[in-house]
Design an enzyme around this catalytic site. Structure first.
Site, mmCIF file in Angstrom:
data_model
loop_
_atom_site.group_PDB
_atom_site.id
_atom_site.type_symbol
_atom_site.label_atom_id
_atom_site.label_comp_id
_atom_site.label_asym_id
_atom_site.label_seq_id
_atom_site.Cartn_x
_atom_site.Cartn_y
_atom_site.Cartn_z
ATOM 1 N N SER A 26 17.567 58.363 50.792
ATOM 2 C CA SER A 26 17.828 58.735 52.185
ATOM 3 C C SER A 26 16.551 58.868 52.991
ATOM 4 O O SER A 26 16.592 58.989 54.215
ATOM 5 C CB SER A 26 18.579 60.068 52.227
ATOM 6 O OG SER A 26 17.748 61.103 51.710
ATOM 7 N N GLY A 28 14.503 61.377 52.201
ATOM 8 C CA GLY A 28 14.166 62.782 52.018
ATOM 9 C C GLY A 28 13.412 63.034 50.729
ATOM 10 O O GLY A 28 13.192 62.129 49.921
ATOM 11 N N ASP A 30 14.291 64.897 48.039
ATOM 12 C CA ASP A 30 15.071 64.904 46.799
ATOM 13 C C ASP A 30 15.268 63.513 46.214
ATOM 14 O O ASP A 30 14.964 63.272 45.040
ATOM 15 C CB ASP A 30 16.429 65.577 47.041
ATOM 16 C CG ASP A 30 16.288 67.020 47.484
ATOM 17 O OD1 ASP A 30 15.348 67.686 47.019
ATOM 18 O OD2 ASP A 30 17.105 67.478 48.296
ATOM 19 N N SER A 31 15.782 62.587 47.007
ATOM 20 C CA SER A 31 16.018 61.237 46.482
ATOM 21 C C SER A 31 14.704 60.526 46.179
ATOM 22 O O SER A 31 14.625 59.725 45.238
ATOM 23 C CB SER A 31 16.860 60.413 47.464
ATOM 24 O OG SER A 31 16.249 60.331 48.733
ATOM 25 N N LEU A 50 20.642 52.974 52.978
ATOM 26 C CA LEU A 50 21.675 52.487 53.886
ATOM 27 C C LEU A 50 21.337 52.901 55.312
ATOM 28 O O LEU A 50 21.133 54.084 55.580
ATOM 29 C CB LEU A 50 23.042 53.058 53.503
ATOM 30 C CG LEU A 50 23.547 52.767 52.088
ATOM 31 C CD1 LEU A 50 24.923 53.398 51.890
ATOM 32 C CD2 LEU A 50 23.599 51.276 51.821
ATOM 33 N N CYS A 119 31.611 60.758 53.759
ATOM 34 C CA CYS A 119 30.508 59.814 53.553
ATOM 35 C C CYS A 119 30.265 59.589 52.064
ATOM 36 O O CYS A 119 30.109 58.454 51.610
ATOM 37 C CB CYS A 119 29.244 60.351 54.226
ATOM 38 S SG CYS A 119 27.855 59.209 54.171
ATOM 39 N N CYS A 215 24.411 64.496 60.172
ATOM 40 C CA CYS A 215 23.303 63.585 60.471
ATOM 41 C C CYS A 215 23.444 62.838 61.788
ATOM 42 O O CYS A 215 22.468 62.637 62.501
ATOM 43 C CB CYS A 215 23.114 62.604 59.320
ATOM 44 S SG CYS A 215 24.507 61.476 59.050
#
Length: 370
Positions: A26, A28, A30-31, A50, A119, A215
């Site tokens: 994303s 961010g 974490d990912s 995405l 989502c 978001c």
């Protein structure tokens, strides 16, 4: 340092260097850490981001969002610095149909939506899992704070170690079939650990703030919904539970079940929004006791483990809810269930999710009807 952050092998029958992992990025922390950690452990990582909204430029500079503008750039930059391939896929039209339009239509039914669940349920898991298969990868990895436990061929979805960051509520609609390919390497860590790893890997986004709220909502909820559904700002009546007119409202979009402030009416006792009647464009209000209830009807069920009749569970009725003891019962209606709480609960909102847990394990849940 990596010895402090051991994770379960993504596949038991394949070595890391033989395992291809698509990581949903994303932009961010974490990912990004999930991708960097797996790459450093020898996995064949492919980052995929995405583009969900913001090609018109409206969301690109917004802080606390994800999957648009700066976030896409951050994901690409992490992949380049760590050294694994990264792909950007435009899913804006699908996201608009599956998530944004559903968000607006849910409000227009007088319900309070959770677009993050939709989502995950559609775009992120259903579609990204297909991308994973198309790329010939073995697993799809995300940075969610949730644990996946597998024993004797049975997969369980469980709360994260870090309860302050646990995201299991938002993943209740994940299916057993999806869990076979999904992996959540961060579920056994605390957020502070992830920040440390981000610095260890020298990721430029190590201090980036977490994504917050919805978001794609760049303004207030009401302004966003008003653009998507203009009828939501039509004036109407505010009535009590007996149908007596108490005042006028400026649009149902400005109200949600349980709301007390901003009603714009004077009364001799505190009044709360009890229900939003979209057919008559009415906001129904009443005293607090009307909002206290024990019985909940849920629909669109997804059980990761089929509950027995009268099974005792703990349910969460919103993401911030610590949980209430309850029992689950079948109904005569297809794909619906009845949840009976041990104690009254205030302001149960149609459109929210009711998620059942047995200790740390997510049993499943559904969407609240009434």
């Amino acid at each position: 340092m990596l010895k402090e952050f051991e994770i379960e092998p993504l596949l038991k029958d394949k070595a890391p260097h033989q395992t291809k992992a698509v990581v949903a990025m994303s932009g961010g922390v974490d990912s990004s850490v999930a991708a960097a950690l797996l790459h450093n452990l020898g996995y064949k990582v492919v980052g995929v981001t995405l583009q969900l909204y913001g090609t018109d430029g409206n969301a690109n500079a917004r802080k606390g969002a994800c999957c648009a503008g700066q976030d896409i750039y951050d994901a690409k930059r992490v992949a380049e610095s760590v050294g694994f391939p990264h792909y950007l896929l435009n899913y804006e039209e699908i996201f608009k149909k599956e998530v944004i339009e559903d968000f607006a239509s849910t409000y227009m039914r007088g319900e309070t939506p959770i677009p993050c669940v939709r989502c995950n349920q559609t775009v992120k898991f259903r579609d990204l899992l297909q991308v994973t298969k198309n790329l010939g990868a073995d697993v799809l990895v995300t940075g969610h704070y949730v644990r996946r436990l597998e024993k004797n061929g049975e997969v369980k979805l469980c709360r994260s170690i870090d309860k302050s960051k646990d995201q299991s509520y938002f993943l209740f609609a994940t299916t057993q079939e999806q869990l076979k390919l999904l992996r959540f390497p961060l579920g056994g860590f605390y957020k502070s650990d992830i920040r440390k790893l981000a610095k260890y890997f020298s990721l430029q986004i190590s201090e980036k703030q977490d994504s917050q709220d919805i978001c794609f909502v760049s303004e207030s909820y009401s302004k966003t919904i008003a653009k998507l559904a203009p009828q939501s700002v039509q004036k109407g009546k505010i009535v009590d539970v007996n149908g007596k007119v108490l005042g006028e409202h400026s649009g149902i979009v400005n109200f949600t079940v349980g709301q007390r402030k901003g009603l714009g009416i004077a009364h001799n006792e505190p009044l709360y929004v009890i229900k939003i009647n979209t057919e008559n464009n009415e906001v129904i209000v009443g005293p607090i006791n009307v909002l206290m209830q024990k019985k909940i009807l849920i629909k669109e069920l997804n059980w990761l483990e089929q509950p027995k009749e009268g099974m005792e569970v703990t349910v969460k009725l919103r993401s911030s809810h610590v949980g209430s003891l309850a029992t689950i019962h079948s109904t005569d209606e297809k794909n619906k269930a009845c949840v009976i709480l041990n104690d009254d609960y205030f302001g149960i909102s149609p459109g929210q999710a009711c998620v059942a847990y047995k200790d740390e394990q997510v049993i499943g849940g559904g969407w609240i009807c009434s």
